[in-house]
Design a protein around this motif. Sequence first.
Motif, PDB file in Angstrom:
ATOM      1  N   LYS A  44     -10.267  12.305  25.292  1.00 14.73           N
ATOM      2  CA  LYS A  44     -11.120  11.333  25.928  1.00 14.73           C
ATOM      3  C   LYS A  44     -10.409  11.887  27.104  1.00 14.73           C
ATOM      4  CE  LYS A  44     -12.625   6.867  27.790  1.00 14.73           C
ATOM      5  NZ  LYS A  44     -14.430   6.744  28.569  1.00 14.73           N
ATOM      6  N   PHE A  45      -9.192  12.035  27.432  1.00 10.32           N
ATOM      7  CA  PHE A  45      -7.611  12.165  28.723  1.00 10.32           C
ATOM      8  C   PHE A  45      -7.281  13.917  28.468  1.00 10.32           C
ATOM      9  CE2 PHE A  45      -7.715   7.564  26.594  1.00 10.32           C
ATOM     10  CZ  PHE A  45      -8.113   6.985  28.047  1.00 10.32           C
ATOM     11  N   PRO A  46      -8.639  14.638  28.764  1.00  8.14           N
ATOM     12  CA  PRO A  46      -7.676  15.880  28.730  1.00  8.14           C
ATOM     13  C   PRO A  46      -6.530  16.674  29.098  1.00  8.14           C
ATOM     14  CG  PRO A  46     -10.437  15.795  29.848  1.00  8.14           C
ATOM     15  CD  PRO A  46      -9.496  14.752  29.445  1.00  8.14           C
ATOM     16  N   PHE A  47      -5.837  15.597  30.052  1.00 11.95           N
ATOM     17  CA  PHE A  47      -4.724  16.267  30.951  1.00 11.95           C
ATOM     18  C   PHE A  47      -3.387  15.744  30.802  1.00 11.95           C
ATOM     19  CE2 PHE A  47      -6.922  11.832  31.857  1.00 11.95           C
ATOM     20  CZ  PHE A  47      -5.370  10.986  32.184  1.00 11.95           C
ATOM     21  N   VAL A  48      -3.913  15.138  28.869  1.00 13.04           N
ATOM     22  CA  VAL A  48      -2.446  14.950  28.438  1.00 13.04           C
ATOM     23  C   VAL A  48      -1.856  16.296  28.345  1.00 13.04           C
ATOM     24  CG1 VAL A  48      -3.315  12.553  27.199  1.00 13.04           C
ATOM     25  CG2 VAL A  48      -3.811  14.469  26.326  1.00 13.04           C
ATOM     26  N   ASP A  49      -0.320  15.935  27.932  1.00 15.61           N
ATOM     27  CA  ASP A  49       1.058  17.029  27.030  1.00 15.61           C
ATOM     28  C   ASP A  49       0.372  17.114  25.843  1.00 15.61           C
ATOM     29  OD1 ASP A  49       0.599  17.780  30.001  1.00 15.61           O
ATOM     30  OD2 ASP A  49       2.377  16.101  30.356  1.00 15.61           O
ATOM     31  N   HIS A  50       0.820  16.221  25.541  1.00 10.22           N
ATOM     32  CA  HIS A  50       1.433  15.530  24.606  1.00 10.22           C
ATOM     33  C   HIS A  50       0.677  14.009  23.946  1.00 10.22           C
ATOM     34  CE1 HIS A  50       5.015  13.632  25.532  1.00 10.22           C
ATOM     35  NE2 HIS A  50       4.817  12.850  24.778  1.00 10.22           N
ATOM     36  N   VAL A  51       0.044  13.922  22.588  1.00  7.70           N
ATOM     37  CA  VAL A  51      -0.096  12.849  21.683  1.00  7.70           C
ATOM     38  C   VAL A  51       1.190  12.696  20.175  1.00  7.70           C
ATOM     39  CG1 VAL A  51      -2.086  11.472  20.648  1.00  7.70           C
ATOM     40  CG2 VAL A  51      -2.132  13.099  23.348  1.00  7.70           C
ATOM     41  N   ARG A  52       1.559  12.180  19.800  1.00 12.14           N
ATOM     42  CA  ARG A  52       2.050  11.845  18.933  1.00 12.14           C
ATOM     43  C   ARG A  52       1.769  10.287  18.273  1.00 12.14           C
ATOM     44  NH1 ARG A  52       5.763   8.153  17.813  1.00 12.14           N
ATOM     45  NH2 ARG A  52       6.861   8.385  20.017  1.00 12.14           N
ATOM     46  N   VAL A  53       0.802  10.391  17.080  1.00 16.36           N
ATOM     47  CA  VAL A  53       0.752   9.572  16.161  1.00 16.36           C
ATOM     48  C   VAL A  53       1.118   9.733  14.879  1.00 16.36           C
ATOM     49  CG1 VAL A  53      -1.502   8.387  15.143  1.00 16.36           C
ATOM     50  CG2 VAL A  53      -1.910   9.630  17.603  1.00 16.36           C
ATOM     51  N   CYS A  54       1.680   7.980  14.634  1.00 17.47           N
ATOM     52  CA  CYS A  54       2.375   7.713  13.605  1.00 17.47           C
ATOM     53  C   CYS A  54       1.483   6.828  12.720  1.00 17.47           C
ATOM     54  CB  CYS A  54       3.578   7.151  14.189  1.00 17.47           C
ATOM     55  SG  CYS A  54       4.915   6.077  12.449  1.00 17.47           S
ATOM     56  N   ILE A  55       0.906   6.885  11.599  1.00 13.45           N
ATOM     57  CA  ILE A  55       0.376   6.244  10.619  1.00 13.45           C
ATOM     58  C   ILE A  55       1.512   5.378   9.798  1.00 13.45           C
ATOM     59  CG2 ILE A  55      -1.952   5.404   9.797  1.00 13.45           C
ATOM     60  CD1 ILE A  55      -2.952   7.431  11.168  1.00 13.45           C
ATOM     61  N   LYS A  56       1.286   3.512   9.481  1.00 10.45           N
ATOM     62  CA  LYS A  56       2.264   3.233   8.105  1.00 10.45           C
ATOM     63  C   LYS A  56       0.837   2.772   7.461  1.00 10.45           C
ATOM     64  CE  LYS A  56       5.388   2.715  12.115  1.00 10.45           C
ATOM     65  NZ  LYS A  56       5.966   1.710  13.243  1.00 10.45           N
ATOM     66  N   LYS A  57       1.668   3.431   6.428  1.00  9.54           N
ATOM     67  CA  LYS A  57       0.786   1.783   5.529  1.00  9.54           C
ATOM     68  C   LYS A  57       1.396   1.547   4.805  1.00  9.54           C
ATOM     69  CE  LYS A  57      -2.468   2.975   1.369  1.00  9.54           C
ATOM     70  NZ  LYS A  57      -2.587   4.516   0.903  1.00  9.54           N
ATOM     71  N   VAL A  58       1.149   0.236   5.269  1.00  7.18           N
ATOM     72  CA  VAL A  58       2.416  -1.005   4.695  1.00  7.18           C
ATOM     73  C   VAL A  58       2.274  -1.719   3.360  1.00  7.18           C
ATOM     74  CG1 VAL A  58       2.278  -3.703   5.048  1.00  7.18           C
ATOM     75  CG2 VAL A  58       1.625  -2.196   6.739  1.00  7.18           C
ATOM     76  N   SER A  59       3.486  -2.052   2.317  1.00  3.43           N
ATOM     77  CA  SER A  59       3.135  -1.879   0.974  1.00  3.43           C
ATOM     78  C   SER A  59       2.495  -0.598   0.854  1.00  3.43           C
ATOM     79  CB  SER A  59       2.704  -3.508   0.572  1.00  3.43           C
ATOM     80  OG  SER A  59       4.152  -3.980   1.397  1.00  3.43           O
ATOM     81  N   PRO A  60       3.269   0.257   0.454  1.00  6.40           N
ATOM     82  CA  PRO A  60       1.734   0.885  -0.144  1.00  6.40           C
ATOM     83  C   PRO A  60       2.408   1.054  -1.713  1.00  6.40           C
ATOM     84  CG  PRO A  60       3.476   2.207   0.428  1.00  6.40           C
ATOM     85  CD  PRO A  60       3.486   0.730   0.451  1.00  6.40           C
ATOM     86  N   PRO A  61       1.042   1.481  -2.617  1.00  9.76           N
ATOM     87  CA  PRO A  61       0.633   1.074  -3.865  1.00  9.76           C
ATOM     88  C   PRO A  61       1.758   2.583  -4.766  1.00  9.76           C
ATOM     89  CG  PRO A  61      -1.120   2.533  -3.694  1.00  9.76           C
ATOM     90  CD  PRO A  61       0.182   1.468  -2.486  1.00  9.76           C
ATOM     91  N   LEU A  62       3.505   1.936  -4.831  1.00  9.93           N
ATOM     92  CA  LEU A  62       4.499   2.306  -5.616  1.00  9.93           C
ATOM     93  C   LEU A  62       4.285   1.234  -6.946  1.00  9.93           C
ATOM     94  CD1 LEU A  62       5.456   4.530  -2.773  1.00  9.93           C
ATOM     95  CD2 LEU A  62       4.339   5.397  -4.272  1.00  9.93           C
ATOM     96  N   LYS A  63       5.661   2.148  -7.637  1.00  8.26           N
ATOM     97  CA  LYS A  63       5.307   1.369  -9.182  1.00  8.26           C
ATOM     98  C   LYS A  63       6.912   0.339  -8.219  1.00  8.26           C
ATOM     99  CE  LYS A  63       5.340   4.854 -12.443  1.00  8.26           C
ATOM    100  NZ  LYS A  63       5.974   5.761 -13.474  1.00  8.26           N
ATOM    101  N   GLY A  64       7.999   0.124  -6.866  1.00 13.33           N
ATOM    102  CA  GLY A  64       8.842  -0.672  -6.950  1.00 13.33           C
ATOM    103  C   GLY A  64       8.186  -0.539  -5.390  1.00 13.33           C
ATOM    104  N   LYS A  65       9.092  -1.961  -4.594  1.00  9.94           N
ATOM    105  CA  LYS A  65       8.701  -2.047  -3.427  1.00  9.94           C
ATOM    106  C   LYS A  65       9.301  -1.617  -2.150  1.00  9.94           C
ATOM    107  CE  LYS A  65       9.744  -6.241  -0.664  1.00  9.94           C
ATOM    108  NZ  LYS A  65      10.281  -8.039  -0.138  1.00  9.94           N
ATOM    109  N   VAL A  66       8.461  -0.785  -1.574  1.00 10.40           N
ATOM    110  CA  VAL A  66       8.211  -0.317  -0.211  1.00 10.40           C
ATOM    111  C   VAL A  66       7.666  -1.125   0.738  1.00 10.40           C
ATOM    112  CG1 VAL A  66       7.705   1.900   0.347  1.00 10.40           C
ATOM    113  CG2 VAL A  66       8.286   1.935  -1.881  1.00 10.40           C
ATOM    114  N   GLY A  67       8.675  -1.176   2.141  1.00 10.07           N
ATOM    115  CA  GLY A  67       8.501  -1.410   3.232  1.00 10.07           C
ATOM    116  C   GLY A  67       6.885  -0.764   3.751  1.00 10.07           C
ATOM    117  N   HIS A  68       6.704   0.228   3.891  1.00  7.07           N
ATOM    118  CA  HIS A  68       5.925   1.413   3.747  1.00  7.07           C
ATOM    119  C   HIS A  68       6.159   3.004   3.626  1.00  7.07           C
ATOM    120  CE1 HIS A  68       8.288   1.600   8.231  1.00  7.07           C
ATOM    121  NE2 HIS A  68       7.007   2.578   7.691  1.00  7.07           N
ATOM    122  N   SER A  69       5.053   3.498   4.062  1.00 10.27           N
ATOM    123  CA  SER A  69       5.466   5.167   3.840  1.00 10.27           C
ATOM    124  C   SER A  69       4.134   5.307   5.357  1.00 10.27           C
ATOM    125  CB  SER A  69       3.941   5.918   2.565  1.00 10.27           C
ATOM    126  OG  SER A  69       3.132   5.295   2.839  1.00 10.27           O
TER     127      SER A  69
END
Length: 119
Positions: free
Chosen positions: A85-110
Motif C-alpha cells: 500500500k505504501f511502497p515508499f516506506v523504509d521500514h515496518v515493525r509489527v508487534c502482535i500481543k496475545k492477551v492472556s495466552p493459554p498457559l499453565k500460569g498467569k501471563v499478561g501477554h505473549s
Amino acid sequence: MVEINLNDAEFFAFHGFYPEEQLLGSRFLVDISVGFRPTGNLLADEIGNTVNYEQLYNIACEEMKHTRKLIETVGQSIIDAIKSKFPFVDHVRVCIKKVSPPLKGKVGHSSVTITSFVD
C-alpha cells in the motif's frame, strides 16, 4: 525521517497453534510502526504526503480476520500489505500481543515482533 505509530489496536481473533485456540479465540493487541521519508512537503498539510494510520488499522483489521496457526504469519502478512500500500516506506515493525495466552500460569501477554527494512 518520519515514523507513524499505531499502538494497542485491539482485535478478537482465532489465531493459535492448537485447535481450541482457533475455536475459542483470544484478544490480541497490535502495534505498528512505519518509517519513511516524506514524498512531499509535510507543511502542505496533505494526507497523501504521509502514511495514513487509519489505513494501517484497516490493513491490520483485514489480516487479523484470517485465522492462522502462528502470529508470526499474521505479522508478516500485515507487513507485506503495508509495503504494498505504501511502497515508499523504509521500514515496518509489527508487534502482535496475545492477551492472556493459554498457559499453565498467569501471563499478561505473549508477543511476536517482526521488523522489515526495505532496500
